[in-house]
Design a protein around this motif. Structure first.
Motif, mmCIF file in Angstrom:
data_model
loop_
_atom_site.group_PDB
_atom_site.id
_atom_site.type_symbol
_atom_site.label_atom_id
_atom_site.label_comp_id
_atom_site.label_asym_id
_atom_site.label_seq_id
_atom_site.Cartn_x
_atom_site.Cartn_y
_atom_site.Cartn_z
ATOM 1 N N ASP A 1 1.008 -1.232 0.035
ATOM 2 C CA ASP A 1 -0.157 -0.001 0.134
ATOM 3 C C ASP A 1 0.351 1.344 0.239
ATOM 4 O O ASP A 1 0.419 2.067 -0.762
ATOM 5 C CB ASP A 1 -0.731 0.092 0.965
ATOM 6 C CG ASP A 1 -1.832 -1.381 1.385
ATOM 7 O OD1 ASP A 1 -1.879 -1.487 -0.104
ATOM 8 O OD2 ASP A 1 -2.151 -1.623 2.352
ATOM 9 N N LEU B 1 1.291 4.087 -3.293
ATOM 10 C CA LEU B 1 1.480 5.778 -2.960
ATOM 11 C C LEU B 1 3.036 6.056 -3.046
ATOM 12 O O LEU B 1 3.270 7.327 -3.110
ATOM 13 C CB LEU B 1 0.748 6.127 -1.801
ATOM 14 C CG LEU B 1 -0.126 5.213 -1.333
ATOM 15 C CD1 LEU B 1 -1.189 5.033 -0.278
ATOM 16 C CD2 LEU B 1 -1.599 6.664 -2.194
ATOM 17 N N LYS C 1 -1.442 9.403 2.138
ATOM 18 C CA LYS C 1 -2.711 9.034 1.200
ATOM 19 C C LYS C 1 -2.897 10.864 1.141
ATOM 20 O O LYS C 1 -3.318 10.706 0.089
ATOM 21 C CB LYS C 1 -3.375 8.422 1.665
ATOM 22 C CG LYS C 1 -3.832 6.771 1.190
ATOM 23 C CD LYS C 1 -5.269 5.761 1.977
ATOM 24 C CE LYS C 1 -5.083 4.685 1.599
ATOM 25 N NZ LYS C 1 -6.143 3.550 2.618
ATOM 26 N N LYS D 1 -0.342 12.198 -0.965
ATOM 27 C CA LYS D 1 -0.936 12.179 -2.199
ATOM 28 C C LYS D 1 -2.074 12.518 -3.279
ATOM 29 O O LYS D 1 -2.528 12.616 -4.752
ATOM 30 C CB LYS D 1 -1.061 10.410 -2.815
ATOM 31 C CG LYS D 1 0.851 9.942 -2.161
ATOM 32 C CD LYS D 1 1.631 10.875 -3.084
ATOM 33 C CE LYS D 1 2.251 10.262 -4.037
ATOM 34 N NZ LYS D 1 3.360 11.124 -4.937
ATOM 35 N N SER D 2 -3.243 13.076 -2.312
ATOM 36 C CA SER D 2 -3.992 13.239 -3.040
ATOM 37 C C SER D 2 -4.761 14.562 -3.447
ATOM 38 O O SER D 2 -3.303 15.857 -2.855
ATOM 39 C CB SER D 2 -5.213 13.095 -1.964
ATOM 40 O OG SER D 2 -5.265 13.525 -0.897
#
Length: 150
Positions: free
Chosen positions: A57, A61, A146, A149-150
């Motif tokens: 995971d 990413l 996360k 990276k968004s």
């Protein structure tokens, strides 16, 4: 280290006895650097195996996971082999990295601290988490990566 601080370059021996240079990752990808007390102890084994189980995971990413304790390279090698750990383990026997990161002792100063640092792809500290409970470290680290990276 405080949030928004930039990670300074460092080198240390990895589980294979090779010289690891953090500058190969600095400014290139998010980093999850976690300090833990000791190889083969129940909490540290659980934490390492949880990072192992979520490693893909983190990789998906674009992040790299690095574990650090004051165990020797040979102890790290046995620990990584026994638990199939796919990420780098660094030996900090002289305590230089704990000092650089500001990781304090826990449990009335008896144990090396357990702390996770998450850096963005520019090497800036985004999140710092300290808890002797190994369980929340992986979940929190994954959530922060996360968000980066968004």
């Amino acid at each position: 280290m405080k949030v928004n601080d930039k990670l300074k370059a460092f080198t240390a021996k990895d589980q294979n006895g090779d010289e690891f240079d953090i500058s190969q990752y600095l400014g290139k990808k998010p980093l999850v650097i976690y300090f833990y007390p000791k190889n083969f102890t129940p909490g540290c084994t659980k934490e390492a195996c949880s990072f192992r189980d979520s490693y893909q995971d983190f990789k998906d990413l674009g992040a790299e996971v690095i574990g650090i304790s004051d165990d020797s390279e040979s102890s790290h090698q046995r620990f990584a082999k026994k638990h199939d750990l796919p990420f780098t383990l660094l030996s900090d026997q002289d305590g230089k990295l704990r000092k650089q990161f500001g990781v304090k002792k826990s449990l009335l100063g008896l144990l090396p601290g357990r702390e996770t640092f998450i850096f963005d792809d520019k090497g800036i500290l985004i999140h710092r988490f300290n808890s002797m409970d190994a369980k929340p470290h992986i979940r929190k680290a994954l959530k922060v990566v996360k968000e980066i990276k968004s």
